[in-house]
Scaffold this motif. Structure first.
Motif, short mmCIF file in Angstrom:
data_model
loop_
_atom_site.label_atom_id
_atom_site.label_comp_id
_atom_site.label_asym_id
_atom_site.label_seq_id
_atom_site.Cartn_x
_atom_site.Cartn_y
_atom_site.Cartn_z
N ASP A 127 0.77 -1.22 -0.04
CA ASP A 127 0.01 0.15 -0.07
C ASP A 127 0.87 1.33 0.05
O ASP A 127 0.62 2.30 -0.64
CB ASP A 127 -0.98 -0.01 1.24
CG ASP A 127 -2.04 -0.87 1.13
OD1 ASP A 127 -2.23 -1.71 0.22
OD2 ASP A 127 -2.80 -1.16 1.95
N SER A 183 -5.19 -3.08 -3.51
CA SER A 183 -5.19 -2.68 -2.00
C SER A 183 -6.60 -2.52 -1.58
O SER A 183 -7.40 -2.13 -2.37
CB SER A 183 -4.57 -1.17 -2.04
OG SER A 183 -4.71 -0.57 -0.99
N TYR A 230 -7.07 1.78 -0.45
CA TYR A 230 -7.35 2.43 -1.50
C TYR A 230 -8.39 2.26 -2.69
O TYR A 230 -8.75 1.21 -2.67
CB TYR A 230 -6.20 2.85 -2.33
CG TYR A 230 -4.82 3.51 -1.60
CD1 TYR A 230 -4.91 4.71 -1.53
CD2 TYR A 230 -3.59 2.80 -1.34
CE1 TYR A 230 -4.03 5.39 -0.79
CE2 TYR A 230 -2.69 3.34 -0.57
CZ TYR A 230 -2.68 4.73 -0.47
OH TYR A 230 -1.73 5.37 0.07
N HIS A 236 -9.92 -5.79 -4.69
CA HIS A 236 -9.06 -6.46 -3.40
C HIS A 236 -9.73 -7.64 -3.05
O HIS A 236 -11.01 -8.01 -2.75
CB HIS A 236 -9.32 -5.43 -2.21
CG HIS A 236 -8.72 -5.97 -0.87
ND1 HIS A 236 -9.61 -5.88 0.26
CD2 HIS A 236 -7.56 -5.96 -0.53
CE1 HIS A 236 -8.96 -6.46 1.31
NE2 HIS A 236 -7.59 -6.52 0.90
#
Length: 296
Positions: free
Chosen positions: A76, A102, A105, A124
């Motif tokens: 990240d 991530s 984010y 993710h």
């Protein structure tokens, strides 16, 4: 998903051939896409690129030039600088599908690349990857937190389904909250269990994992099926005396764990009180046992 319904076969580059990148790259390859390049700096990344993905290590600019879909599977803290650096270096990102993995984010971190013509995706996987051979199997059936521009949403969801995952839509503004919930459950659970094992070893329990396994399995099953109503133990029973003994024992045996116990016991009592499982007077007694002077 029928083969005829799948998006076109894509040339895939894995920029960050670590645990996550190699697992997702392999999942995309298994779905029929072609992994054409990988990038990484560690010896482990080089090994995974060869063993899992069947490619060597390339420079990032060369990887992007050869790829239609680029997995940005880096830590990240590295991601913002990587994206900004690619855009600033003038790498041709037009029409490239940039997929970061991530949890914290959303699409904002890809803004420099999007401005340069890239197609942004945040996919993710809600799973932990260890770098072992079973990582690819772990992708199958796991949820993915999906954020993409609305026109690209069907493509994002189709990619997840192709990898064997289940797409779950997460709004851009909710990404940090979403990830905090996941990390709080999974990461802190590992810490709590490791701490409990250490404490049990300290009092002579030879196989703490064997002792904890059935209890934790039942507790997890209760929590997932029943939520807070599956709660058991001294807090929900209002056993303030027992809770106080726990705090005193931990202060002596593992003082670094005592603060965590108190904080979690307070949160547990708060949730139990809100759910009607704990009476206000019992909550007050618990608060006193935990060293507080008012219930908030």
């Amino acid at each position: 998903m029928e083969t005829s319904d799948r998006p076109g076969r894509l040339a895939v580059g894995v920029l960050g051939a670590g645990r996550v990148g190699s697992a997702l790259g392999a999942a995309l390859a298994q779905a029929g896409h072609r992994v054409v390049a990988a990038a990484g700096v560690s010896d482990e990344s080089r090994r995974r690129a060869g063993e899992r993905l069947g490619v060597g290590i390339s420079r990032p600019d060369d990887l992007i030039a050869r790829s239609e879909l680029v997995l940005l599977t880096v830590p990240d803290d590295v991601l913002p600088g990587l994206v900004a650096g690619l855009a600033a270096a003038g790498v041709d990102l037009r029409g490239k599908m940039l997929v970061h993995t991530s949890g914290a984010y959303g699409l904002g971190v890809l803004d420099p690349a999007t401005a340069a013509g890239a197609l942004p995706f945040a996919l993710h996987p809600v799973m932990t990857f260890t770098g072992r051979e079973d990582d690819l199997r772990r992708v199958t059936g796991c949820s993915f937190g999906v954020t993409a521009p609305e026109p690209l949403r069907p493509v994002a969801e189709a990619l997840v389904i192709e990898m064997g995952g289940e797409p779950v839509w997460v709004a851009e503004q909710d990404r940090a909250t979403y990830h905090a919930a996941l990390a709080g459950a999974a990461n802190h659970m590992v810490t709590l269990i490791a701490e409990s094992q250490q404490i049990l070893r300290g009092i002579g329990v030879e196989h703490p994992g064997r002792m904890l396994g059935p209890l934790l399995g039942a507790a997890l099953d209760n929590a997932l099926r029943l939520g807070i109503t599956g709660l058991t133990g001294p807090v929900v029973r209002g056993d303030a005396g027992t809770v106080r003994k726990h705090v005193d024992a931990l202060m002596a045996a593992a003082p670094e764990a005592a603060d965590a116990y108190v904080a979690l016991a307070r949160l547990t009592a708060d949730r139990a009180l809100a759910a009607g499982l704990l009476k206000p007077e019992a909550a007050e007694r618990l608060l006193d046992a935990l060293g507080g002077n008012s219930w908030t």
